[in-house]
Design an enzyme around this catalytic site. Structure first.
Site, short mmCIF file in Angstrom:
data_model
loop_
_atom_site.label_atom_id
_atom_site.label_comp_id
_atom_site.label_asym_id
_atom_site.label_seq_id
_atom_site.Cartn_x
_atom_site.Cartn_y
_atom_site.Cartn_z
N ASN A 149 39.70 -17.64 7.69
CA ASN A 149 40.21 -16.92 6.62
C ASN A 149 38.89 -16.20 5.69
O ASN A 149 38.24 -16.71 5.59
CB ASN A 149 40.73 -18.04 5.64
CG ASN A 149 40.88 -17.47 4.10
OD1 ASN A 149 41.37 -16.25 3.95
ND2 ASN A 149 40.94 -18.65 3.24
N SER A 183 36.50 -6.82 -7.20
CA SER A 183 36.53 -7.57 -8.36
C SER A 183 35.10 -7.99 -8.72
O SER A 183 34.04 -8.08 -7.71
CB SER A 183 37.37 -8.69 -8.53
OG SER A 183 37.35 -9.40 -9.86
N ILE A 219 42.05 -6.07 8.52
CA ILE A 219 41.12 -5.44 9.92
C ILE A 219 41.60 -5.84 11.31
O ILE A 219 41.91 -6.93 11.23
CB ILE A 219 39.67 -5.81 9.54
CG1 ILE A 219 38.96 -5.41 8.17
CG2 ILE A 219 38.62 -5.50 10.67
CD1 ILE A 219 37.47 -6.08 8.04
N LEU A 279 47.43 -12.19 6.88
CA LEU A 279 47.36 -11.08 5.79
C LEU A 279 46.64 -10.19 6.63
O LEU A 279 45.23 -9.92 6.54
CB LEU A 279 46.84 -11.44 4.46
CG LEU A 279 47.22 -10.16 3.37
CD1 LEU A 279 48.33 -9.78 3.12
CD2 LEU A 279 46.52 -10.68 2.09
N VAL A 290 45.13 -5.38 -17.34
CA VAL A 290 46.07 -6.27 -17.97
C VAL A 290 45.53 -6.56 -19.53
O VAL A 290 44.05 -6.77 -19.80
CB VAL A 290 46.56 -7.44 -17.53
CG1 VAL A 290 47.32 -7.12 -16.51
CG2 VAL A 290 45.46 -8.49 -17.41
N CYS A 330 43.48 -14.87 4.70
CA CYS A 330 44.43 -15.60 5.39
C CYS A 330 44.73 -17.02 4.86
O CYS A 330 43.99 -17.25 3.94
CB CYS A 330 44.57 -15.34 6.76
SG CYS A 330 44.29 -13.67 7.30
N GLU A 363 36.18 -12.32 5.19
CA GLU A 363 36.05 -11.31 6.11
C GLU A 363 34.36 -11.31 6.23
O GLU A 363 33.68 -11.94 5.58
CB GLU A 363 35.93 -10.03 5.06
CG GLU A 363 37.44 -9.74 4.41
CD GLU A 363 38.68 -9.22 5.28
OE1 GLU A 363 38.08 -8.73 6.45
OE2 GLU A 363 39.68 -9.25 5.10
#
Length: 612
Positions: free
Chosen positions: A75, A356, A54, A51, A283, A2, A77
């Protein structure tokens, strides 16, 4: 994932900035398009963009305790929030939501600042203690999530991005030339004071306590290598696989679908191979040596996971670059940030959360340059004064011969020759190219205090320690956060976990790096889950064909126009820049990284100062 912003004003003035708080929140809407919330009282304002990952239905922020004397914006987790929650419930705390945010509310009530010692995750948060008129702000141990702050005459202003702070009426927008000078050497903004004068980043593993108009910044964690020489190679392999299984499981906790980035490299491939994900994303570029899509496809077929990919054209890269520099708070001169931008855009079309591979190289010893101390080992018996004398003589010698650069490097101490993965312009070059060099910082003056903390360690460990404290947050994690948030995508990094770090810091250096291979024990661990060709592959990063582009007329001229622009003339001796470009264009040397570092700054400056 967030974003938040806020301020503390003089008592009685809090309400007057409520419209400014909305503007601050709007400027970072991309970080949280799902929801918004504010808290405003007579002294403070906290704004939040969400966003939802959870506690989707009841995790709204700002979040309060029972009597609303504690207010939190957060912001990131907290991956061990469930165990912390159970502990707090046993102590009598009552939870009203399923969100990990609430453990910060009750955790602060119970433990105060010491709650930081219990957290496992990525985070930046602000706790407003209304009863005691105290603000507590903190950032995670590796710097995965960003945090910026500034102090004006009467207000303290903070937020997830600099652009939010600039929306506050008493914050002035002024370029910090000191940041430019160090950036030219490091390739990223390395000082605590950002490219905006008076605006600072909170360093990783630090917190702020604001009280009575004053604030103090303190460190609460420091990476510490405590090698256990009794750990065998096979034991190191077993330990890292065990702790990574636990970390990946924790990082998959989500109320929405989780995907994975997938290149042809060992880091992302390892995470995908062990995560049981449904979707992966890749990509590549339309240059054979810069296209990892075939390897990514091979790995996705091997583990039985769907892979979505796309090729990026040169035209797209240059077309999007100014837009990205406009989005970035500070110049991002690592060319791979654009590839990451496209990758995040691709992934965000299908998922909200992605796993990632950032952090593996710093923790396990993965960069190829970490082998350099071993290559220079044969010169160790030569007395240091002799090596330094030879270096000085050869530096002045105009003739080149095989082994010359090796002997020159051997004449430098590690602390003199290594400032991180990127050493773009040396100090003498910076002073030549800048019209008015300030000469306040040299690369060595910035890195020396960090090296001093590991004086007793071997050179490879020193290099890792420096990179963890500079390169990792300044380049790697900065571009990951900026590019992912541009597309409202949450990137999670299972390697950068407190428990993984404990294992990594205990492994002897001989198991990490030898003359032939980097992150040896981790590659052996990865071999158990993927094809040998992937696990043993040489470190490449995101290969970007910048050196090729700058030798093509179209892009040579495009970059040259920027290097000779009015903006460039404010800062640089542009004749010097053109010589660098021309020598590269004529294939006399590879100046691509130097040229791109200057070019990125100028494009960023045009977007943030000229076009404003």
């Amino acid at each position: 994932m967030c974003g938040f912003a806020g301020y503390i004003a003089k008592e009685g003035d809090g309400e007057q900035f409520k419209n400014d708080l909305i503007n601050m929140m709007d400027s970072i809407k991309h970080r949280g398009p799902d929801d918004a919330g504010t808290h405003i009282d007579d002294m403070a304002g906290l704004g939040f963009r969400r966003l939802s990952i959870i506690g989707i239905t009841n995790g709204k922020q700002p979040m309060y305790n029972e009597d609303k004397t504690i207010v939190v914006t957060f912001n990131g987790e907290i991956y061990n929030y469930q165990s912390i929650k159970e502990e707090l419930i046993s102590k009598g705390h009552i939870f009203k939501t399923d969100a990990d945010t609430e453990v910060l509310v009750h955790g602060y009530e119970e433990y105060g600042v010491s709650i930081l010692q219990k957290l496992r995750g990525m985070y930046a948060f602000a706790v407003w203690d209304r009863a005691n008129k105290k603000m507590f702000i903190a950032r995670d141990i590796f710097g995965i999530k960003p945090m910026y702050y500034t102090k004006t005459d009467d207000e303290f202003v903070f937020g997830s991005e600099i652009k939010a702070l600039l929306k506050f009426p008493t914050v002035k927008k002024e370029l910090n030339r000191e940041a430019l000078e160090s950036y030219l050497s490091f390739q990223y903004s390395v000082l605590n004071e950002t490219f905006f004068k008076g605006i600072f980043r909170l360093p990783p593993a630090h917190y702020i306590i604001w009280e009575d108009g004053k604030y103090e910044v303190k460190r609460y964690y420091s990476p510490e290598f405590k090698e256990d020489e009794n750990i065998t190679f096979d034991q190191a392999v077993e330990k890292i696989n065990e702790v990574m299984e636990d970390s990946i499981k924790a990082h998959k906790i989500s109320d929405t679908e989780v995907g994975g980035f997938l290149s042809g490299g060992v880091d992302s491939s390892y995470i995908v191979a062990r995560s049981n994900l449904d979707k992966t994303f890749s990509v590549g570029f339309d240059y054979p040596k810069c296209n990892e899509i075939p390897l990514a496809k091979m790995l996705s077929d091997y583990v039985g996971v769907k892979n979505k990919s796309r090729l990026i054209s040169t035209e797209e890269y240059f077309e999007e670059f100014p837009k990205i520099m406009n989005h970035a708070d500070e110049p991002l001169s690592d060319p791979s940030c654009i590839a990451l931008y496209f990758l995040c855009k691709l992934a965000s079309s299908e998922v909200k959360v992605i796993l990632s591979g950032e952090g593996s190289d710093e923790l396990f010893g993965g960069y190829n340059i970490y082998k350099s101390p071993l290559a220079l080992r044969p010169m160790k018996p030569v007395p240091r004064p002799v090596r330094r004398t030879v270096r000085k003589l050869l530096t002045k010698l105009p003739v080149n011969f095989k082994g010359k650069n090796y002997l020159i490097r051997a004449g430098y101490d590690l602390e003199e020759r290594y400032i991180g993965n990127a050493y773009i312009f040396h100090t003498d070059e910076v002073y030549k190219m800048l019209k008015e060099p300030l000469k306040k910082h040299t690369p060595e003056s910035i890195t020396r205090p960090i090296f001093d903390k590991v004086k007793d360690k071997d050179d490879i460990t020193k290099m890792q320690y420096l990179d963890i404290n500079t390169w990792l947050w300044g380049d790697i994690l900065n571009k990951a956060d900026t590019m992912s948030m541009a597309h409202s995508l949450e990137v999670r990094v299972p390697f950068l976990d407190k428990e993984v770090a404990k294992v990594a810091f205990s492994v002897p250096v001989a198991h990490r790096v030898d003359n032939k291979e980097t992150k040896r024990y981790f590659r052996a661990a990865a071999n158990k889950f993927m094809p040998d060709i992937t696990a043993e592959r040489k470190k490449l990063g995101f290969p970007i064909p910048v050196r090729n582009w700058l030798r093509e007329d179209e892009y040579y001229n495009l970059v040259k126009n920027t290097l000779t622009s009015d903006e460039a003339k404010k800062f640089f001796n542009t004749d010097y820049l053109v010589k660098l470009l021309d020598r590269h264009y004529n294939n006399k040397c590879d100046n691509s990284r130097k040229i791109w570092t200057v070019y990125a700054f100028l494009v960023w400056y045009q977007k943030h100062f000229t076009a404003a």
